[in-house]
Write a protein that holds these residues in place. Structure first.
Motif, PDB file in Angstrom:
ATOM      1  N   HIS A  51     -34.677  44.605  87.016  1.00 14.91           N
ATOM      2  CA  HIS A  51     -35.663  43.535  87.213  1.00 14.91           C
ATOM      3  C   HIS A  51     -36.854  43.662  86.278  1.00 14.91           C
ATOM      4  CE1 HIS A  51     -34.078  43.132  91.598  1.00 14.91           C
ATOM      5  NE2 HIS A  51     -33.367  42.431  90.753  1.00 14.91           N
ATOM      6  N   ALA A  52     -37.066  44.854  85.696  1.00 19.34           N
ATOM      7  CA  ALA A  52     -38.247  45.106  84.869  1.00 19.34           C
ATOM      8  C   ALA A  52     -37.981  44.933  83.383  1.00 19.34           C
ATOM      9  CB  ALA A  52     -38.765  46.521  85.133  1.00 19.34           C
ATOM     10  N   LEU A  53     -36.782  44.499  83.006  1.00 14.53           N
ATOM     11  CA  LEU A  53     -36.418  44.494  81.589  1.00 14.53           C
ATOM     12  C   LEU A  53     -37.305  43.586  80.749  1.00 14.53           C
ATOM     13  CD1 LEU A  53     -32.511  44.644  81.800  1.00 14.53           C
ATOM     14  CD2 LEU A  53     -34.156  46.495  81.422  1.00 14.53           C
ATOM     15  N   GLY A  54     -37.874  42.565  81.358  1.00 14.41           N
ATOM     16  CA  GLY A  54     -38.792  41.698  80.604  1.00 14.41           C
ATOM     17  C   GLY A  54     -39.983  42.465  80.064  1.00 14.41           C
ATOM     18  N   MET A  55     -40.525  43.386  80.879  1.00 17.04           N
ATOM     19  CA  MET A  55     -41.654  44.203  80.418  1.00 17.04           C
ATOM     20  C   MET A  55     -41.226  45.135  79.295  1.00 17.04           C
ATOM     21  SD  MET A  55     -43.937  45.410  83.705  1.00 17.04           S
ATOM     22  CE  MET A  55     -42.607  46.137  84.663  1.00 17.04           C
ATOM     23  N   PHE A  56     -40.053  45.738  79.452  1.00 12.75           N
ATOM     24  CA  PHE A  56     -39.628  46.725  78.467  1.00 12.75           C
ATOM     25  C   PHE A  56     -39.221  46.060  77.150  1.00 12.75           C
ATOM     26  CE2 PHE A  56     -39.703  49.121  82.316  1.00 12.75           C
ATOM     27  CZ  PHE A  56     -40.010  50.405  81.913  1.00 12.75           C
ATOM     28  N   ASP A  57     -38.660  44.869  77.228  1.00  9.26           N
ATOM     29  CA  ASP A  57     -38.366  44.127  76.009  1.00  9.26           C
ATOM     30  C   ASP A  57     -39.662  43.802  75.263  1.00  9.26           C
ATOM     31  OD1 ASP A  57     -36.664  42.444  74.210  1.00  9.26           O
ATOM     32  OD2 ASP A  57     -37.900  40.852  75.074  1.00  9.26           O
ATOM     33  N   ALA A  58     -40.689  43.482  76.012  1.00  8.87           N
ATOM     34  CA  ALA A  58     -41.974  43.129  75.386  1.00  8.87           C
ATOM     35  C   ALA A  58     -42.615  44.312  74.675  1.00  8.87           C
ATOM     36  CB  ALA A  58     -42.921  42.579  76.452  1.00  8.87           C
ATOM     37  N   LEU A  59     -42.291  45.525  75.100  1.00 18.92           N
ATOM     38  CA  LEU A  59     -42.849  46.700  74.415  1.00 18.92           C
ATOM     39  C   LEU A  59     -42.449  46.719  72.938  1.00 18.92           C
ATOM     40  CD1 LEU A  59     -42.309  49.527  77.074  1.00 18.92           C
ATOM     41  CD2 LEU A  59     -44.502  48.625  76.285  1.00 18.92           C
ATOM     42  N   ARG A  60     -41.269  46.145  72.623  1.00 16.06           N
ATOM     43  CA  ARG A  60     -40.819  46.076  71.220  1.00 16.06           C
ATOM     44  C   ARG A  60     -41.824  45.329  70.355  1.00 16.06           C
ATOM     45  NH1 ARG A  60     -36.909  42.865  69.610  1.00 16.06           N
ATOM     46  NH2 ARG A  60     -36.680  41.773  71.594  1.00 16.06           N
ATOM     47  N   PRO A 178     -64.268  55.876  93.846  1.00 10.69           N
ATOM     48  CA  PRO A 178     -63.434  56.948  93.345  1.00 10.69           C
ATOM     49  C   PRO A 178     -62.205  56.401  92.616  1.00 10.69           C
ATOM     50  CG  PRO A 178     -62.976  56.615  95.666  1.00 10.69           C
ATOM     51  CD  PRO A 178     -64.106  55.672  95.313  1.00 10.69           C
ATOM     52  N   HIS A 179     -61.868  57.009  91.477  1.00  9.87           N
ATOM     53  CA  HIS A 179     -60.658  56.616  90.766  1.00  9.87           C
ATOM     54  C   HIS A 179     -59.452  56.727  91.698  1.00  9.87           C
ATOM     55  CE1 HIS A 179     -62.387  57.758  86.541  1.00  9.87           C
ATOM     56  NE2 HIS A 179     -63.050  56.792  87.132  1.00  9.87           N
ATOM     57  N   GLY A 180     -58.375  56.056  91.324  1.00 15.57           N
ATOM     58  CA  GLY A 180     -57.174  56.163  92.138  1.00 15.57           C
ATOM     59  C   GLY A 180     -56.060  55.291  91.610  1.00 15.57           C
ATOM     60  N   PRO A 181     -54.871  55.427  92.195  1.00 11.22           N
ATOM     61  CA  PRO A 181     -53.730  54.615  91.767  1.00 11.22           C
ATOM     62  C   PRO A 181     -53.801  53.212  92.362  1.00 11.22           C
ATOM     63  CG  PRO A 181     -53.069  56.035  93.573  1.00 11.22           C
ATOM     64  CD  PRO A 181     -54.506  56.371  93.269  1.00 11.22           C
ATOM     65  N   VAL A 182     -53.284  52.258  91.627  1.00 11.13           N
ATOM     66  CA  VAL A 182     -53.238  50.870  92.085  1.00 11.13           C
ATOM     67  C   VAL A 182     -51.837  50.325  91.827  1.00 11.13           C
ATOM     68  CG1 VAL A 182     -55.700  50.421  91.769  1.00 11.13           C
ATOM     69  CG2 VAL A 182     -54.136  50.083  89.855  1.00 11.13           C
ATOM     70  N   TRP A 183     -51.531  49.216  92.456  1.00  6.04           N
ATOM     71  CA  TRP A 183     -50.165  48.691  92.439  1.00  6.04           C
ATOM     72  C   TRP A 183     -50.173  47.207  92.089  1.00  6.04           C
ATOM     73  CZ3 TRP A 183     -45.450  50.654  92.488  1.00  6.04           C
ATOM     74  CH2 TRP A 183     -44.367  49.820  92.794  1.00  6.04           C
ATOM     75  N   VAL A 184     -49.370  46.837  91.087  1.00  7.53           N
ATOM     76  CA  VAL A 184     -49.168  45.429  90.716  1.00  7.53           C
ATOM     77  C   VAL A 184     -47.674  45.179  90.737  1.00  7.53           C
ATOM     78  CG1 VAL A 184     -49.507  43.654  88.964  1.00  7.53           C
ATOM     79  CG2 VAL A 184     -51.189  45.496  89.193  1.00  7.53           C
ATOM     80  N   GLU A 185     -47.247  44.070  91.332  1.00  8.53           N
ATOM     81  CA  GLU A 185     -45.812  43.746  91.299  1.00  8.53           C
ATOM     82  C   GLU A 185     -45.610  42.314  90.812  1.00  8.53           C
ATOM     83  OE1 GLU A 185     -44.378  44.597  95.240  1.00  8.53           O
ATOM     84  OE2 GLU A 185     -44.890  42.597  95.966  1.00  8.53           O
ATOM     85  N   ILE A 186     -44.576  42.146  89.986  1.00  7.98           N
ATOM     86  CA  ILE A 186     -44.333  40.869  89.312  1.00  7.98           C
ATOM     87  C   ILE A 186     -42.842  40.543  89.425  1.00  7.98           C
ATOM     88  CG2 ILE A 186     -44.600  39.567  87.167  1.00  7.98           C
ATOM     89  CD1 ILE A 186     -46.549  41.780  86.226  1.00  7.98           C
ATOM     90  N   PRO A 187     -42.479  39.355  89.928  1.00  8.13           N
ATOM     91  CA  PRO A 187     -41.058  39.012  90.093  1.00  8.13           C
ATOM     92  C   PRO A 187     -40.302  38.983  88.766  1.00  8.13           C
ATOM     93  CG  PRO A 187     -42.439  37.563  91.412  1.00  8.13           C
ATOM     94  CD  PRO A 187     -43.360  38.345  90.522  1.00  8.13           C
ATOM     95  N   GLN A 188     -39.020  39.274  88.858  1.00  6.02           N
ATOM     96  CA  GLN A 188     -38.161  39.338  87.682  1.00  6.02           C
ATOM     97  C   GLN A 188     -38.186  38.036  86.883  1.00  6.02           C
ATOM     98  OE1 GLN A 188     -33.975  39.230  88.565  1.00  6.02           O
ATOM     99  NE2 GLN A 188     -33.388  40.327  86.692  1.00  6.02           N
ATOM    100  N   ASP A 189     -38.096  36.900  87.560  1.00 10.49           N
ATOM    101  CA  ASP A 189     -38.026  35.623  86.845  1.00 10.49           C
ATOM    102  C   ASP A 189     -39.330  35.318  86.119  1.00 10.49           C
ATOM    103  OD1 ASP A 189     -38.925  35.413  89.553  1.00 10.49           O
ATOM    104  OD2 ASP A 189     -38.878  33.229  89.395  1.00 10.49           O
ATOM    105  N   VAL A 190     -40.445  35.768  86.682  1.00  3.51           N
ATOM    106  CA  VAL A 190     -41.742  35.557  86.023  1.00  3.51           C
ATOM    107  C   VAL A 190     -41.822  36.396  84.747  1.00  3.51           C
ATOM    108  CG1 VAL A 190     -44.244  35.801  86.283  1.00  3.51           C
ATOM    109  CG2 VAL A 190     -42.856  34.996  88.204  1.00  3.51           C
ATOM    110  N   LEU A 191     -41.253  37.596  84.788  1.00  3.59           N
ATOM    111  CA  LEU A 191     -41.259  38.462  83.611  1.00  3.59           C
ATOM    112  C   LEU A 191     -40.324  37.946  82.520  1.00  3.59           C
ATOM    113  CD1 LEU A 191     -41.200  41.971  85.322  1.00  3.59           C
ATOM    114  CD2 LEU A 191     -43.101  40.990  84.014  1.00  3.59           C
ATOM    115  N   LEU A 192     -39.219  37.318  82.921  1.00  4.45           N
ATOM    116  CA  LEU A 192     -38.208  36.905  81.949  1.00  4.45           C
ATOM    117  C   LEU A 192     -38.460  35.516  81.368  1.00  4.45           C
ATOM    118  CD1 LEU A 192     -34.919  38.165  83.649  1.00  4.45           C
ATOM    119  CD2 LEU A 192     -36.085  39.142  81.664  1.00  4.45           C
TER     120      LEU A 192
END
Length: 561
Positions: A51-60, A178-192
């Motif tokens: 589902h995350a391939l849209g992000m990884f393709d964009a890294l190119r 205080p610093h800390g981890p955060v979470w963002v989620e994006i649907p597959q179709d929105v990424l593609l």
């Protein structure tokens, strides 16, 4: 009359032309990486998934450097260390469901240690959202619910236009004290989906300053200035705020002895005349702190490890400076000051009166002598020599990352980090497998100096796959594995509690041969040759493994009596 909020930055003609003519071939993933670059990110960690391939393709098509690990949890540990070393939010790209969930233990450590990790995960397609059972691969009824109890904030995207603002809000959240981890989620179709939006340029996500209320620092300054026996506990918040210099000046102005928590290692110089070092699991240190008539606690919630397993009972007034509101006065009544350590220490520096106290350095020397006598009375020569060998072999400015192993428990109390932000461990959440992947993240942040990772053989098996990562990116990490044939600290705990251990003994590989199978040099050492072998490995380029077969023991606890 013109208000600031009426001012609008007008685009230049070139910017207008670029906005109206975005380059072809972009998708939603491009909006992710463009936003990260616009925020100042240079490196991302992660692991691809369907589902995350849209992000990884964009890294190119991006200038971002990608460092891919072999397990999501390890990628999270690497991002955690990158955030601790740089002070910047470390992007962590993950896939849906199993990939996302596998990062949870790393995000818990980041939350406990206030490390700024920006996790960006894919989601099932938009049509499947809403808690149903649509049968998508990796589907969870409510993926974000699995993270709400762990991270600082959750940000859910539904359309491409929401991506830049959601990521910018998450970035700001991660870096606001205080610093800390955060979470963002994006649907597959929105990424593609093809992106027709303009290329994302610089985003404004400046973190908010957390400054102290002046009436509270006035009270704190009065208490400290007129104390007979002030003392200071310095926690990880001092290191994260880059406030060790201010802490030192304040301690010297007040002639107040300082002890650092295990998370605050390096916040105060180890050999300073006012340094009580880090012997918090010691009744002599606990007694000293209890005897203070005014105790300043900076950047620590005085949790289990920082309070000698909740046996610490202060008799004097406590002043607590803490950026995490939930930790303020959570364990002890105090003058609670909700603030980042840096501005709070600066306010105290400007308002306290200088104290004259010729007895403080001698009281510190007496305390450290009692601690040394206690350790010397136990048969722990091997353990002390091993830790001393590690310290001598490690360059003063090299960071070290320690897994949950007996030598790390020693290091919390007895290791001189020789500077702030150089020694890190998993003592926030206490999960196994932190040391080696975290060291890889630190080496990614600064490859000009060698990095040390320390694990037991049990913890090493959690992250053994990352030898491939170390080799692939040629990262200068030396991994010291203390091989005692099992979960050593649990073996001790169970033997003490039940008379014999269960489920602690492990079959393990030949770590030297295993390292060499990855193309990573390995050496088996002894306590006598450890310093030489470790120094040689650290001075060589690229990754290396040093294996020390040894059964180490902990010093006897003193929180019981």
């Amino acid at each position: 009359m013109t208000h600031d909020h009426d001012l609008v930055l007008r685009p230049t003609p070139a910017q207008i032309t670029a906005a109206l003519n975005p380059p072809p071939g972009r998708n939603g993933g491009d909006l992710v990486v463009e936003t990260l670059a616009g925020l100042g990110a240079t490196t991302v960690f992660g692991l691809p998934g369907q589902h995350a391939l849209g992000m990884f393709d964009a890294l190119r098509r991006s200038s971002l450097r990608y460092v891919g690990l072999r397990v999501e949890n390890n990628a999270g540990f690497a991002a955690d260390a990158y955030g601790r070393i740089t002070g910047q939010a470390a992007p962590l790209l993950l896939s849906t469901g199993p990939g996302a969930l596998t990062s949870l233990a790393a995000l818990q450590e980041a939350a406990a240690a206030s490390a700024p990790v920006l996790a960006i995960s894919s989601q099932i397609p938009t049509a499947g959202l809403g808690g149903g059972r649509h049968g998508y691969l990796h589907e969870l009824p409510d993926q974000a619910a699995s993270f709400r109890g762990v991270v600082k904030s959750v940000h859910t995207v539904r359309t491409q236009s929401q991506i830049p603002s959601a990521i910018a809000a998450a970035w700001k959240s991660a870096l606001t004290a205080p610093h800390g981890p955060v979470w963002v989620e994006i649907p597959q179709d929105v990424l593609l989906a093809e992106a027709s939006l303009p290329v994302v340029t610089a985003m404004d996500a400046t973190p908010e300053d957390l400054v102290p209320r002046p009436e509270l620092t006035a009270v704190a300054a009065h208490l400290l200035s007129h104390a007979a026996r002030p003392a200071i506990i310095a926690g990880g918040g001092v290191v994260r705020a880059d406030a060790s210099g201010k802490l030192r000046r304040l301690a010297e102005k007040l002639q107040a002895p300082v002890v650092t928590t295990f998370g605050g290692k390096g916040a105060f110089p180890w050999n300073h005349p006012l340094s009580m070092q880090s012997w918090l699991e010691d009744r002599h240190t606990t007694d000293f702190l209890e005897d203070a008539d005014v105790l300043l606690v900076v950047g620590s919630g005085l949790g289990e490890l920082s309070s000698n397993y909740h046996t610490f009972k202060p008799r004097g007034r406590v002043v607590q400076i803490e950026a995490d509101l939930g930790k303020l006065e959570a364990n002890h009544p105090a003058v609670g000051i909700h603030a980042d350590a840096r501005p709070a220490l600066q306010a105290l520096l400007e308002t306290v009166e200088e104290r004259k106290d010729d007895t403080a350095p001698q009281r510190v020397r007496d305390l450290l002598a009692r601690v040394a006598d206690r350790i010397a009375s136990q048969d722990l020569t091997l353990e002390r020599n091993v830790l001393a060998s590690v310290r001598r072999a490690l360059p003063a400015d090299s960071p070290s990352f320690w897994d949950m192993t007996i030598l790390a428990y020693w290091a919390w109390s007895a290791f001189d980090p020789q500077g702030p932000n150089t020694m890190h461990s998993a003592q926030g959440a206490g999960g196994l497998g932190y040391g080696f992947p975290a060291a890889l993240g630190a080496a990614t942040a600064d490859p000009t100096r060698p990095v040390l990772a320390v694990s037991g053989d049990g913890g090493a098996l959690y992250s053994i796959a990352e030898l491939a990562t170390a080799k692939q990116y040629d990262l200068p990490v030396t991994w010291l594995i203390i091989d005692d044939g099992g979960y050593g600290i649990l073996r001790e705990y169970m033997t003490d509690a039940f008379g014999r251990p269960t489920a602690t003994e492990l079959h393990r590989p030949d770590y030297v041969a295993l390292a060499e199978s990855f193309g990573v040099p390995g050496v088996r050492t002894t306590p006598e040759s450890l310093e030489e072998d470790l120094a040689k490995a650290l001075s060589a380029p690229g990754p290396s493994v040093v294996v020390l077969p040894a059964v180490l023991r902990m010093f006897a606890p003193t929180h019981l009596g």
